[in-house]
Design a protein around this motif. Structure first.
Motif, mmCIF file in Angstrom:
data_model
loop_
_atom_site.group_PDB
_atom_site.id
_atom_site.type_symbol
_atom_site.label_atom_id
_atom_site.label_comp_id
_atom_site.label_asym_id
_atom_site.label_seq_id
_atom_site.Cartn_x
_atom_site.Cartn_y
_atom_site.Cartn_z
ATOM 1 N N TRP A 4 7.096 -2.470 31.461
ATOM 2 C CA TRP A 4 6.540 -3.867 31.472
ATOM 3 C C TRP A 4 6.949 -4.248 33.497
ATOM 4 C CZ3 TRP A 4 4.210 -8.516 32.141
ATOM 5 C CH2 TRP A 4 4.516 -9.194 32.799
ATOM 6 N N ASP A 38 9.532 -5.785 35.224
ATOM 7 C CA ASP A 38 10.833 -5.080 35.404
ATOM 8 C C ASP A 38 11.314 -4.053 35.389
ATOM 9 O OD1 ASP A 38 10.319 -4.341 32.820
ATOM 10 O OD2 ASP A 38 12.337 -5.384 32.466
ATOM 11 N N ASN A 39 10.467 -2.941 34.806
ATOM 12 C CA ASN A 39 10.979 -1.233 35.158
ATOM 13 C C ASN A 39 9.726 -0.447 34.913
ATOM 14 O OD1 ASN A 39 12.157 1.385 35.499
ATOM 15 N ND2 ASN A 39 12.998 0.582 33.204
ATOM 16 N N TYR A 70 5.785 -13.115 39.194
ATOM 17 C CA TYR A 70 5.643 -12.081 38.365
ATOM 18 C C TYR A 70 6.485 -13.351 37.129
ATOM 19 C CZ TYR A 70 9.711 -10.169 35.896
ATOM 20 O OH TYR A 70 10.301 -9.537 34.372
ATOM 21 N N LYS A 77 4.508 -12.413 33.510
ATOM 22 C CA LYS A 77 6.187 -12.703 32.389
ATOM 23 C C LYS A 77 5.633 -13.541 31.117
ATOM 24 C CE LYS A 77 10.910 -12.409 31.143
ATOM 25 N NZ LYS A 77 12.459 -12.919 32.716
ATOM 26 N N ASN A 132 14.474 -16.597 31.460
ATOM 27 C CA ASN A 132 15.327 -15.340 31.928
ATOM 28 C C ASN A 132 15.793 -14.785 31.399
ATOM 29 O OD1 ASN A 132 16.353 -16.565 35.163
ATOM 30 N ND2 ASN A 132 16.070 -18.283 34.126
ATOM 31 N N VAL A 146 16.342 -10.538 30.298
ATOM 32 C CA VAL A 146 15.406 -9.793 30.915
ATOM 33 C C VAL A 146 14.951 -9.167 29.495
ATOM 34 C CG1 VAL A 146 15.818 -7.351 32.596
ATOM 35 C CG2 VAL A 146 16.907 -10.079 33.087
ATOM 36 N N ARG A 162 21.051 -12.411 30.802
ATOM 37 C CA ARG A 162 19.429 -13.028 31.750
ATOM 38 C C ARG A 162 20.056 -13.282 33.088
ATOM 39 N NH1 ARG A 162 18.693 -18.453 28.508
ATOM 40 N NH2 ARG A 162 19.146 -16.825 26.836
ATOM 41 N N SER A 163 18.805 -12.863 33.637
ATOM 42 C CA SER A 163 18.840 -13.913 35.327
ATOM 43 C C SER A 163 18.989 -14.883 34.984
ATOM 44 C CB SER A 163 17.518 -13.282 35.348
ATOM 45 O OG SER A 163 17.314 -11.589 35.145
#
Lengths: 287, 120
Positions: free
Chosen positions: A65, A67-68, B4, B8, B40, B42, B50-51
């Motif tokens: 994904w 994020d990485n 993003y 997501k 938020n 991750v 969380r962010s």
């Protein structure tokens, strides 16, 4: 040293499983021809008598994904589960289970990093249809250990096409130098021209038949100079917005070796995409 | 622009069968809940870590809340995530195989390359 028993490059069409197993009114008119071509293609791997399969593919936002996001990743696990809920949902793909080959994974990671590729790794990798589809077509009994190698053809910024070629050359060199008596088949899947989530998707042919014609020529003769002269990260948007998967074919051309003619070439013009199948026997056609 | 976060949303809805149904039947409510409770998180670390900074723009939120996949394409959503989730949402409403996929393409027919940038 290990023997490369076969080098195989293929498209990975997620509809094959459902088309080939459907019956009666559900069976599409092109299924019989498709199955016949796949069975002939499968024979090219069977007669190579491999002990282990190195499988090159690309995760489709299943486990990996944003994020990485690794560019190149090798699985190093004793086992791999295969396919995801959304692949069952959309394609009817079955859940699968494969054994891994940790020794070869560890060797390729160490030697690959030492050769200039800072490879990511995964000790718990669930493989998706880029690897399970060629298993379904080429080795449906799924009885051989695998080493999965994932490339990023999906989430920009991507590695350059030449980098895929260099990784293919490196995999070839490293497997040939692996201190083992095992017979290794290196199998990679990608796309020719392909459009997903755009205006040219699901037409009567692939979105760019002229690109497909040239691509089959490049692959079948491992014409790396020709492909690299015309293909760039920018140019690959033109034949279709998912055509960067062609870079996995370029990787496999690097494995096959520049200008080495494939021993087996076949293709099938389907709706939505051109299917294409290639096999090289680096050590000749028989043991 | 928060491409993003749009991706997501598509990704986390698509991988959860219950959320696919919830987004199909109540898109606006699902988007509001997701932005408040899930945006938020991750994905690979505990929820408490969380962010603190991820939100949609008004245009992004409205496109998601109205299932407007043409607008989402134009906002730069990843084409694969967009297609996959919307097939799950709406393919079932069409009698012919691939009819939804072809309508999806036709509704984008005013676009030619270069398409909106999907880089995140």
């Amino acid at each position: 040293m290990a023997t490369i028993a076969a080098v195989i490059a293929s498209t990975h069409h997620p509809f094959y499983y459902r088309a080939s197993t459907s019956t009666g009114a559900d069976r599409p008119p092109f299924a019989d021809e498709w199955v016949a071509k796949i069975e002939r293609f499968r024979e090219t791997l069977t007669k190579a008598e491999p002990d282990v399969l190195v499988m090159v593919g690309s995760d489709h936002f299943h486990q990996l994904w944003l994020d990485n996001m690794p560019q190149f990743l090798i699985g190093k696990a004793p086992c791999y589960d295969g396919n995801f809920y959304n692949e069952e949902r959309e394609f009817g793909l079955p859940r699968m289970f494969l054994r891994g080959h940790e020794e070869l994974s560890a060797y390729l990671l160490r030697a690959g990093i030492d050769s200039g590729f800072d490879l990511a790794f995964s000790n718990e990798l669930r493989i998706d249809h880029s690897i399970t589809c060629p298993l379904i077509t080429l080795r449906p009994q799924a009885d051989l250990p695998i080493v999965p190698i994932y490339t990023n053809i999906f989430a920009p910024p991507l590695p350059q096409p030449w980098r895929f070629v260099e990784l293919g050359k490196t995999i070839r060199r490293l497997v040939e130098a692996w201190p083992s008596d095992q017979r290794v088949a290196i199998i990679g899947t990608g796309h020719l021209s392909l459009e997903l989530g755009g205006p040219r998707q699901f037409g009567p042919h692939g979105p760019d038949p002229e690109f497909d014609r040239k691509a089959v020529e490049w692959i079948s003769s491992a014409d790396l100079d020709g492909a690299l002269a015309e293909v760039s990260l920018d140019s690959l948007w033109l034949p279709g917005n998912a055509t960067h998967g062609f870079m996995d074919f370029m990787l496999m051309m690097g494995v096959a070796g520049a200008s080495v003619q494939a021993d087996y070439v076949d293709s099938l013009d389907l709706f939505h995409t051109m299917e294409a199948y290639f096999t090289w026997y680096p050590k000749g056609k028989s043991r | 622009m928060s491409k993003y976060l749009l991706d997501k949303f598509l990704y986390t809805i698509d991988r959860d069968p219950e959320l696919v149904e919830r987004y199909r039947s109540d898109p606006r409510g699902t988007v509001s809940w997701w932005e408040a409770e899930r945006a938020n998180i991750v994905l690979n670390i505990p929820e408490m870590e969380r962010s603190t900074w991820l939100t949609f723009t008004d245009a992004e939120r409205e496109a998601l809340a109205t299932h407007d996949y043409v607008r989402l394409f134009e906002l730069g959503c990843h084409n694969f995530l967009l297609l996959t989730l919307f097939i799950a949402l709406f393919e079932r409403d069409y009698d012919e195989p691939l009819a939804f996929q072809r309508e999806f393409g036709a509704r984008l027919s005013h676009w030619s390359v270069p398409y909106p940038d999907i880089s995140t």
